[in-house]
Write an enzyme that holds these catalytic residues in place. Structure first.
Site, PDB file in Angstrom:
ATOM      1  N   GLU A 134       0.848  -1.196   0.000  1.00  0.00           N
ATOM      2  CA  GLU A 134       0.000   0.000   0.000  1.00  0.00           C
ATOM      3  C   GLU A 134       0.882   1.244   0.000  1.00  0.00           C
ATOM      4  O   GLU A 134       0.451   2.324   0.369  1.00  0.00           O
ATOM      5  CB  GLU A 134      -0.972  -0.015   1.174  1.00  0.00           C
ATOM      6  CG  GLU A 134      -0.352  -0.174   2.540  1.00  0.00           C
ATOM      7  CD  GLU A 134      -1.375  -0.131   3.652  1.00  0.00           C
ATOM      8  OE1 GLU A 134      -2.070   0.881   3.754  1.00  0.00           O
ATOM      9  OE2 GLU A 134      -1.465  -1.112   4.408  1.00  0.00           O
ATOM     10  N   CYS A 163      -3.187  -3.767   4.581  1.00  0.00           N
ATOM     11  CA  CYS A 163      -2.208  -4.762   5.075  1.00  0.00           C
ATOM     12  C   CYS A 163      -2.562  -6.187   4.651  1.00  0.00           C
ATOM     13  O   CYS A 163      -1.774  -7.110   4.850  1.00  0.00           O
ATOM     14  CB  CYS A 163      -2.127  -4.713   6.587  1.00  0.00           C
ATOM     15  SG  CYS A 163      -1.602  -3.133   7.201  1.00  0.00           S
ATOM     16  N   THR A 219       3.748   3.863  15.659  1.00  0.00           N
ATOM     17  CA  THR A 219       3.523   2.559  15.012  1.00  0.00           C
ATOM     18  C   THR A 219       4.003   2.563  13.557  1.00  0.00           C
ATOM     19  O   THR A 219       3.477   1.835  12.731  1.00  0.00           O
ATOM     20  CB  THR A 219       2.022   2.163  15.079  1.00  0.00           C
ATOM     21  OG1 THR A 219       1.261   3.105  14.305  1.00  0.00           O
ATOM     22  CG2 THR A 219       1.494   2.155  16.488  1.00  0.00           C
ATOM     23  N   SER A 256     -10.247   1.506  14.671  1.00  0.00           N
ATOM     24  CA  SER A 256      -9.531   0.480  13.886  1.00  0.00           C
ATOM     25  C   SER A 256      -9.147  -0.713  14.769  1.00  0.00           C
ATOM     26  O   SER A 256      -9.244  -1.866  14.363  1.00  0.00           O
ATOM     27  CB  SER A 256      -8.285   1.072  13.207  1.00  0.00           C
ATOM     28  OG  SER A 256      -7.262   1.344  14.137  1.00  0.00           O
ATOM     29  N   HIS A 303      -1.390 -10.235  12.218  1.00  0.00           N
ATOM     30  CA  HIS A 303      -0.952  -8.963  11.639  1.00  0.00           C
ATOM     31  C   HIS A 303      -0.673  -8.048  12.840  1.00  0.00           C
ATOM     32  O   HIS A 303      -1.509  -7.942  13.741  1.00  0.00           O
ATOM     33  CB  HIS A 303      -2.049  -8.366  10.747  1.00  0.00           C
ATOM     34  CG  HIS A 303      -1.828  -6.913  10.477  1.00  0.00           C
ATOM     35  ND1 HIS A 303      -0.664  -6.466   9.910  1.00  0.00           N
ATOM     36  CD2 HIS A 303      -2.579  -5.805  10.750  1.00  0.00           C
ATOM     37  CE1 HIS A 303      -0.712  -5.136   9.819  1.00  0.00           C
ATOM     38  NE2 HIS A 303      -1.865  -4.719  10.323  1.00  0.00           N
ATOM     39  N   LYS A 330      -3.755  -8.689  22.681  1.00  0.00           N
ATOM     40  CA  LYS A 330      -5.189  -8.483  22.879  1.00  0.00           C
ATOM     41  C   LYS A 330      -5.990  -9.485  22.049  1.00  0.00           C
ATOM     42  O   LYS A 330      -7.022  -9.979  22.468  1.00  0.00           O
ATOM     43  CB  LYS A 330      -5.593  -7.057  22.460  1.00  0.00           C
ATOM     44  CG  LYS A 330      -5.100  -6.000  23.403  1.00  0.00           C
ATOM     45  CD  LYS A 330      -5.626  -4.649  22.977  1.00  0.00           C
ATOM     46  CE  LYS A 330      -5.158  -3.603  23.957  1.00  0.00           C
ATOM     47  NZ  LYS A 330      -5.976  -2.423  23.988  1.00  0.00           N
ATOM     48  N   ASN A 357       5.416  -1.289  12.292  1.00  0.00           N
ATOM     49  CA  ASN A 357       4.426  -1.801  11.335  1.00  0.00           C
ATOM     50  C   ASN A 357       5.028  -1.788   9.934  1.00  0.00           C
ATOM     51  O   ASN A 357       5.598  -0.775   9.511  1.00  0.00           O
ATOM     52  CB  ASN A 357       3.164  -0.930  11.366  1.00  0.00           C
ATOM     53  CG  ASN A 357       1.970  -1.599  10.675  1.00  0.00           C
ATOM     54  OD1 ASN A 357       2.097  -2.713  10.140  1.00  0.00           O
ATOM     55  ND2 ASN A 357       0.825  -0.936  10.687  1.00  0.00           N
ATOM     56  N   SER A 380      -7.005  -2.877   6.782  1.00  0.00           N
ATOM     57  CA  SER A 380      -8.052  -1.888   7.034  1.00  0.00           C
ATOM     58  C   SER A 380      -8.940  -1.702   5.816  1.00  0.00           C
ATOM     59  O   SER A 380      -8.510  -1.903   4.672  1.00  0.00           O
ATOM     60  CB  SER A 380      -7.422  -0.555   7.417  1.00  0.00           C
ATOM     61  OG  SER A 380      -6.986  -0.614   8.744  1.00  0.00           O
TER      62      SER A 380
END
Ligand code: HMG
Length: 390
Positions: free
Chosen positions: A79, A111, A152, A201, A233, A242, A276, A309
């Site tokens: 991207e 991504c 990030t 997000s 990811h 999480k 990232n 996303s």
């Protein structure tokens, strides 16, 4: 037919920023980034490094002359495109000296683009069993100075060779995907940086994971104890933790929880140092797990969660094959140790430097870039790359 990853390589720029220095400069408690996001460092690319140079370098880590002869397709998932029309994979094709009888394309869905590229590669091998496909995931994640996503950012590329009877892992036929039309992160053509609704997000990422996992486990009658590890990811490593806590039930058996937790921490070692890298982030997570785990063995299954996303996500599994460890590096930490640490001022100048063109579309860079591949100049609006012969 068993199809999967036969070889995997990684490339990053030679510069990095310590996340604690970023926190200090932005007047933020460093623990927010180090403990709150589990991020330690981020890779910083100079103007002479882009998705092409990083992608070609990642593939050069493993390509032999024999591989080059067998590759008949190269797909880049990215991207951070350098051109609206011409695929970045054509530049990489040329830098690597691949056969002219090759199909070269670029795939985009945030991504998720790398996972989509792998799916196309796998289908290509199904109908062309002797073919090898080079898949490149390559991105520069930039949110801008002072943006909430600044902590990030990152830059890097993972390259993979997809073929039948692979030497590292098999891509199983158990993919479940989901698409949602949401605006959590996007970058309009006129914008250098993405627009992002950060907390939204994160919620979407976790909800897509939970709902796709529920569908996957129902459809394939699988539970977490079918897996040795889960790769995610990772826009920042804490989100993977999480994710793990989202799908591992609290009452789950302690041994399974400990195993998944231990492998999770092994899988984030590289991401913590790189940041990232959008399309390559999941595959860097996988690479870190494979190269650093002491407990994995052939036949083990790993669950993969890809998220892009917009949003598209996918869950699938991979199975390690006999001798997989022989195709991996055990000395990669030395590459991280060899990087050059930047000050905040150097980072701000380097990562956000813009190409200045004269009225004829020419630009050249005063650079000491000694990487294997670099952007040499722009001539009449054309990007000219060079290979350093060591
Ligand atoms: P933020 O508002 O700066 O941070 O945004 P926060 O207030 O949410 O704090 C982050 C964590 O630090 C929290 O932990 C805090 O409690 C903790 P949590 O409660 O969530 O577990 N914290 C502390 N911990 C210890 N000591 C302290 C301290 N202070 C706070 N002193 C956000 C964070 C991730 C939203 C922001 O960085 C951002 O917008 N990032 C970019 C977007 C992103 O990465 N989204 C992830 C999902 S979307 C995705 O993955 C796709 C993507 O890769 C793009 C693509 O697909 O192309 C992004």
């Amino acid at each position: 037919m068993k199809i999967g990853i036969d070889k995997i390589g990684f490339a990053m720029p030679k510069y990095f920023l310590d996340i604690a220095d970023l926190a200090k400069a932005r007047n933020i408690n460093a623990n927010k980034y180090v403990k709150g996001l589990l991020q330690l460092e981020m890779s910083i690319a100079p103007i002479t490094q882009d998705i092409v140079t990083l992608g070609a370098t990642a593939a050069s880590e493993f390509l032999t002359e024999e591989d080059k002869k067998n590759i008949d397709m190269i797909i880049i998932g990215t991207e951070s495109g350098i051109d609206q029309s011409k695929s970045a994979s054509i530049f990489i094709h040329s830098l690597l000296g691949l056969s002219p009888f090759t199909r070269a394309i670029e795939v985009k869905e945030a991504c998720y683009g790398g996972t989509a590229a792998i799916a196309i590669a796998k289908n290509h091998v199904v109908s062309n069993p002797e073919a090898s496909v080079l898949v490149i995931t390559s991105d520069l994640a930039k949110y801008g100075i002072g943006a909430t996503g600044e902590s990030t950012q990152g830059a890097g590329s993972c390259a993979m060779l997809i073929k039948k009877d692979p030497s590292i892992l098999i891509l199983n036929d158990d993919n479940v995907y989901q698409t949602r039309d949401i605006m959590d992160f996007w970058r309009p053509n006129y914008s250098d940086f993405p627009h992002v609704d950060g907390h939204f997000s994160t919620k979407q990422y976790l909800d897509c994971l939970e709902t796709t996992w529920n569908e996957y486990s129902k459809k394939f009658n699988k539970s977490l104890d079918n897996f040795e590890a889960i790769c995610f990811h990772l826009p920042f490593p804490k989100i993977g933790l999480k994710g793990l806590n989202t799908i591992v039930p609290k009452q789950e058996n302690e041994n399974l929880k400990d195993k998944l937790n231990e492998n999770f921490h092994t899988s984030i070692i590289y991401n913590q140092k790189v940041g990232n890298i959008y399309t390559g982030s999941l595959y860097l997570n996988l690479l870190s797990l494979l190269e650093n785990s002491k407990s994995l063995s052939s036949g083990d299954n790993i669950l993969m969660y890809s998220y892009g996303s917009g949003a598209v996500c996918e869950i699938f599994s991979v199975t390690l094959v006999d001798g997989f460890e022989k195709r991996l590096r055990s000395d990669r930490m030395a590459d991280f140790d060899a990087r050059v640490k930047l000050s905040i001022e150097e980072y701000e100048k380097m990562f956000f430097e813009k190409i200045e063109l004269d009225e004829n579309g020419n630009s050249s860079f005063i650079s000491d870039d000694d990487s294997l591949f670099s952007l040499e100049k722009i001539e009449n609006h054309m990007r000219i790359y060079k290979k350093n012969n060591f």
